[in-house]
Design an enzyme around this catalytic site. Sequence first.
Site, PDB file in Angstrom:
ATOM      1  N   ASP A  51     -42.703   9.043 -51.559  1.00  0.00           N
ATOM      2  CA  ASP A  51     -42.877   7.465 -51.580  1.00  0.00           C
ATOM      3  C   ASP A  51     -44.621   7.865 -51.027  1.00  0.00           C
ATOM      4  O   ASP A  51     -44.755   6.922 -50.371  1.00  0.00           O
ATOM      5  CB  ASP A  51     -42.383   6.704 -50.865  1.00  0.00           C
ATOM      6  CG  ASP A  51     -42.198   5.845 -50.915  1.00  0.00           C
ATOM      7  OD1 ASP A  51     -42.737   4.854 -52.228  1.00  0.00           O
ATOM      8  OD2 ASP A  51     -42.327   4.799 -50.040  1.00  0.00           O
ATOM      9  N   LYS A  74     -46.259   6.633 -58.874  1.00  0.00           N
ATOM     10  CA  LYS A  74     -47.697   4.690 -59.322  1.00  0.00           C
ATOM     11  C   LYS A  74     -47.700   5.482 -60.522  1.00  0.00           C
ATOM     12  O   LYS A  74     -48.791   6.742 -60.523  1.00  0.00           O
ATOM     13  CB  LYS A  74     -48.608   5.707 -57.795  1.00  0.00           C
ATOM     14  CG  LYS A  74     -49.682   4.384 -56.950  1.00  0.00           C
ATOM     15  CD  LYS A  74     -49.343   3.217 -56.169  1.00  0.00           C
ATOM     16  CE  LYS A  74     -49.492   2.197 -56.391  1.00  0.00           C
ATOM     17  NZ  LYS A  74     -48.643   1.222 -55.478  1.00  0.00           N
TER      18      LYS A  74
END
Length: 324
Positions: free
Chosen positions: A249, A279
């Site tokens: 992450d 992202k």
Amino acid sequence: MEELRRMIQGIKFTQLIAGEVFRIEVPLSREDMLELMQRNEPIFLRHIQPIERILPIHGGADDLQELSDLVRNARKRCEDGLTAIHIRRVEGTLFPYSAADTKAVLDAVIMELGGETAMQSPDRILSIFAGHNELYVGWGTPAEQLSDWPGGAVRFQREEGQISRAKFKLLEAERAFKLYLETFREALDIGAAPGGWTQLLLERGLRVTSVDPANLHPKLAAYPRLTVLKKNASDVRFPPNTFDLLVCDMSWSPMQMAKLVLEKTEALQDGAAAIITVKLMHKKPLQTIRDVVAKLESHFELIKAKQLFHNRDEITLYLKYKKA
Ligand SMILES: C[S@@+](CC[C@H](N)C(=O)[O-])C[C@H]1O[C@@H](n2cnc3c(N)ncnc32)[C@H](O)[C@@H]1O
């Protein structure tokens, strides 16, 4: 909308809540549409509510009466099993009743018909969306609606001592991908700080190796099953076949992230699961996703890609590692 437009020729959109909820009309039967959405689930669609009836809103007591009559006339649908009632309202709707009041009345109607209502694990959901001057009403199973939460908005309670809100992303991924974290043993968490995901993995009983140049929350030091490497992930090496779960992450450039993940595959066991956020920094999200997935597919099989409720400008991938 773009995803659906590419999937269904002739689809028409009407915005109900800008950027969030839209009404679609498609040249497909209800069954074909719901089946298509399940077979080919869009990444960015969290919830779909079939519209079977549209009631005009008058702004008075009649509205609730008409809604109750509609449900009463659908007796067959509520007789067996559990029905969940989901009510959502646009801001400024003319529908004068709160979701709680509407639900209380419809709960009573369903009970009067001999049916049962429940919030958890329902057999079907009666979904009502109060638009500005129309009520959209439809029934569907949780699978057909892609979620058993109103609007697909999965809510978790913030716990005492929770390290970061990021934990909700992994909790939601667990549900969305039907992944049982406690079935894994050895996890690698890349981009782990401040430690929300690491915390959840430790709570589920896994041994965790967390890599991040930033500090993890000091309370995690209490876990003997945790190894912390305070480093950039490109500077760490592991013995082969160490991990059966990789989570990442990093909030970083998607292609750089994919490159870094691929560098770590030696350390994964064959069939290891990977949960990775991507992202979406640039204008073309679908292209970014295609590029990242194509890169990762050299070593992974993509099981599912989804923009979860707790993802902001990102999506979450669930992949399985296949050793060459
Ligand atoms: C969104 S935060 C992660 C939040 C975390 N999942 C949680 O639950 O608390 C992103 C983290 O990735 C880390 N990161 C970015 N690039 C990295 C790299 N090359 N190697 C290791 N960590 C990296 C950052 O330092 C940052 O702490």
